[in-house]
Design a protein around this motif. Structure first.
Motif, PDB file in Angstrom:
ATOM      1  N   UNK A 189       0.821  -1.150  -0.080  1.00  0.00           N
ATOM      2  CA  UNK A 189      -0.123   0.042  -0.075  1.00  0.00           C
ATOM      3  C   UNK A 189       0.773   1.439  -0.136  1.00  0.00           C
ATOM      4  N   UNK A 190       2.241   1.225   0.387  1.00  0.00           N
ATOM      5  CA  UNK A 190       2.897   2.481   0.541  1.00  0.00           C
ATOM      6  C   UNK A 190       3.941   2.266  -0.339  1.00  0.00           C
ATOM      7  N   UNK A 191       4.272   1.227  -1.082  1.00  0.00           N
ATOM      8  CA  UNK A 191       5.457   1.002  -2.130  1.00  0.00           C
ATOM      9  C   UNK A 191       5.830   2.469  -3.037  1.00  0.00           C
ATOM     10  N   UNK A 192       4.732   2.635  -3.613  1.00  0.00           N
ATOM     11  CA  UNK A 192       4.839   3.708  -4.790  1.00  0.00           C
ATOM     12  C   UNK A 192       5.460   4.964  -4.073  1.00  0.00           C
ATOM     13  N   UNK A 193       4.805   5.240  -2.737  1.00  0.00           N
ATOM     14  CA  UNK A 193       5.283   6.504  -2.180  1.00  0.00           C
ATOM     15  C   UNK A 193       6.663   6.517  -1.225  1.00  0.00           C
ATOM     16  N   UNK A 194       7.216   5.089  -1.126  1.00  0.00           N
ATOM     17  CA  UNK A 194       8.189   4.956  -0.523  1.00  0.00           C
ATOM     18  C   UNK A 194       9.411   5.188  -1.466  1.00  0.00           C
ATOM     19  N   UNK A 195       8.984   4.788  -2.873  1.00  0.00           N
ATOM     20  CA  UNK A 195      10.023   4.873  -4.243  1.00  0.00           C
ATOM     21  C   UNK A 195       9.882   6.377  -4.483  1.00  0.00           C
ATOM     22  N   UNK A 196       8.780   7.018  -4.537  1.00  0.00           N
ATOM     23  CA  UNK A 196       8.564   8.409  -5.015  1.00  0.00           C
ATOM     24  C   UNK A 196       9.443   9.394  -3.760  1.00  0.00           C
ATOM     25  N   UNK A 197       9.403   9.035  -2.800  1.00  0.00           N
ATOM     26  CA  UNK A 197      10.008   9.773  -1.757  1.00  0.00           C
ATOM     27  C   UNK A 197      11.417   9.628  -1.582  1.00  0.00           C
ATOM     28  N   UNK A 198      12.145   8.563  -2.320  1.00  0.00           N
ATOM     29  CA  UNK A 198      13.515   8.439  -2.293  1.00  0.00           C
ATOM     30  C   UNK A 198      13.762   7.716  -0.880  1.00  0.00           C
ATOM     31  N   UNK A 199      12.690   7.275  -0.002  1.00  0.00           N
ATOM     32  CA  UNK A 199      13.068   6.454   1.006  1.00  0.00           C
ATOM     33  C   UNK A 199      13.643   5.057   0.816  1.00  0.00           C
ATOM     34  N   UNK A 200      13.348   4.403  -0.127  1.00  0.00           N
ATOM     35  CA  UNK A 200      13.587   3.172  -0.615  1.00  0.00           C
ATOM     36  C   UNK A 200      14.011   3.200  -2.171  1.00  0.00           C
ATOM     37  N   UNK A 201      14.456   2.284  -2.660  1.00  0.00           N
ATOM     38  CA  UNK A 201      14.934   2.180  -4.033  1.00  0.00           C
ATOM     39  C   UNK A 201      14.417   0.570  -4.548  1.00  0.00           C
ATOM     40  N   UNK A 202      14.501   0.907  -5.897  1.00  0.00           N
ATOM     41  CA  UNK A 202      14.082  -0.544  -6.529  1.00  0.00           C
ATOM     42  C   UNK A 202      15.265  -1.633  -6.187  1.00  0.00           C
ATOM     43  N   UNK A 203      15.045  -2.721  -6.551  1.00  0.00           N
ATOM     44  CA  UNK A 203      16.091  -3.681  -6.618  1.00  0.00           C
ATOM     45  C   UNK A 203      17.229  -3.493  -7.579  1.00  0.00           C
ATOM     46  N   UNK A 204      16.667  -2.958  -8.606  1.00  0.00           N
ATOM     47  CA  UNK A 204      17.710  -2.685  -9.829  1.00  0.00           C
ATOM     48  C   UNK A 204      18.461  -1.302  -9.422  1.00  0.00           C
ATOM     49  N   UNK A 205      17.640  -0.367  -8.746  1.00  0.00           N
ATOM     50  CA  UNK A 205      18.436   0.840  -8.446  1.00  0.00           C
ATOM     51  C   UNK A 205      19.729   0.645  -7.369  1.00  0.00           C
ATOM     52  N   UNK A 206      19.382  -0.236  -6.669  1.00  0.00           N
ATOM     53  CA  UNK A 206      20.363  -0.353  -5.522  1.00  0.00           C
ATOM     54  C   UNK A 206      21.836  -0.603  -6.125  1.00  0.00           C
ATOM     55  N   UNK A 207      21.709  -1.506  -7.232  1.00  0.00           N
ATOM     56  CA  UNK A 207      23.167  -1.852  -7.819  1.00  0.00           C
ATOM     57  C   UNK A 207      23.688  -0.812  -8.595  1.00  0.00           C
ATOM     58  N   UNK A 208      23.069   0.091  -9.322  1.00  0.00           N
ATOM     59  CA  UNK A 208      23.469   1.120  -9.998  1.00  0.00           C
ATOM     60  C   UNK A 208      23.973   2.362  -9.157  1.00  0.00           C
ATOM     61  N   UNK A 209      23.230   2.312  -7.961  1.00  0.00           N
ATOM     62  CA  UNK A 209      23.669   3.502  -6.832  1.00  0.00           C
ATOM     63  C   UNK A 209      24.743   3.030  -5.985  1.00  0.00           C
ATOM     64  N   UNK A 210      25.324   1.580  -6.095  1.00  0.00           N
ATOM     65  CA  UNK A 210      26.265   1.236  -5.221  1.00  0.00           C
ATOM     66  C   UNK A 210      25.707   1.162  -3.750  1.00  0.00           C
ATOM     67  N   UNK A 211      24.498   0.842  -3.475  1.00  0.00           N
ATOM     68  CA  UNK A 211      23.963   0.607  -2.130  1.00  0.00           C
ATOM     69  C   UNK A 211      24.216  -0.957  -1.706  1.00  0.00           C
ATOM     70  N   UNK A 212      24.903  -1.152  -0.485  1.00  0.00           N
ATOM     71  CA  UNK A 212      25.192  -2.421   0.101  1.00  0.00           C
ATOM     72  C   UNK A 212      23.962  -3.256   0.217  1.00  0.00           C
TER      73      UNK A 212
END
Length: 123
Positions: A47-70
């Motif tokens: 229910x909150x996933x889209x807002x988590x992504x829009x807010x930048x509080x969480x990233x997609x599985x794909x984004x973590x690799x490109x952003x270098x997140x552990x």
């Protein structure tokens, strides 16, 4: 807003992201979205996933690799997020119904999530 019972996530909760996630989850909008998802037989986190992504509080599985997140910290953050949602949902009169429901096809963040049911008053 009560304090998060962070017994298993003390260090992570004390980070800026941990604090921001807790504030976000305790907004009226997020609570309504989590309850609505639950009432529709979906995991509260969806229910909150889209807002988590829009807010930048969480990233997609794909984004973590490109952003270098552990990846380990990312996974731990998702676990903390689940614990936060559980505390909020229980305080809102919901109880855990099913853990680890697979949401792979419908989620850009989560592999599995928890389903909650509203506690019905028994008179």
């Amino acid at each position: 807003m009560t304090e998060f019972n962070s017994k298993n996530f003390v260090e992570l909760y004390q980070t800026l992201q941990g604090q921001e996630l807790w504030r976000f989850l305790n907004t009226e909008k997020a609570i309504i979205q989590m309850k609505t998802a639950s009432d529709l037989n979906k995991p509260a986190l969806l229910g909150i996933e889209k807002d988590l992504l829009r807010s930048g509080l969480m990233q997609t599985k794909e984004q973590i690799e490109s952003l270098g997140i552990d990846g380990k910290i990312y996974d731990r953050t998702k676990q903390m997020l689940g614990a936060m949602v559980r505390q909020i949902m229980e305080s809102e009169g919901y109880k855990l119904h099913s853990k680890n429901m697979r949401v792979v096809t419908s989620s850009k963040i989560f592999y599995a999530a928890t389903l909650y049911r509203e506690i019905e008053d028994k008179e």
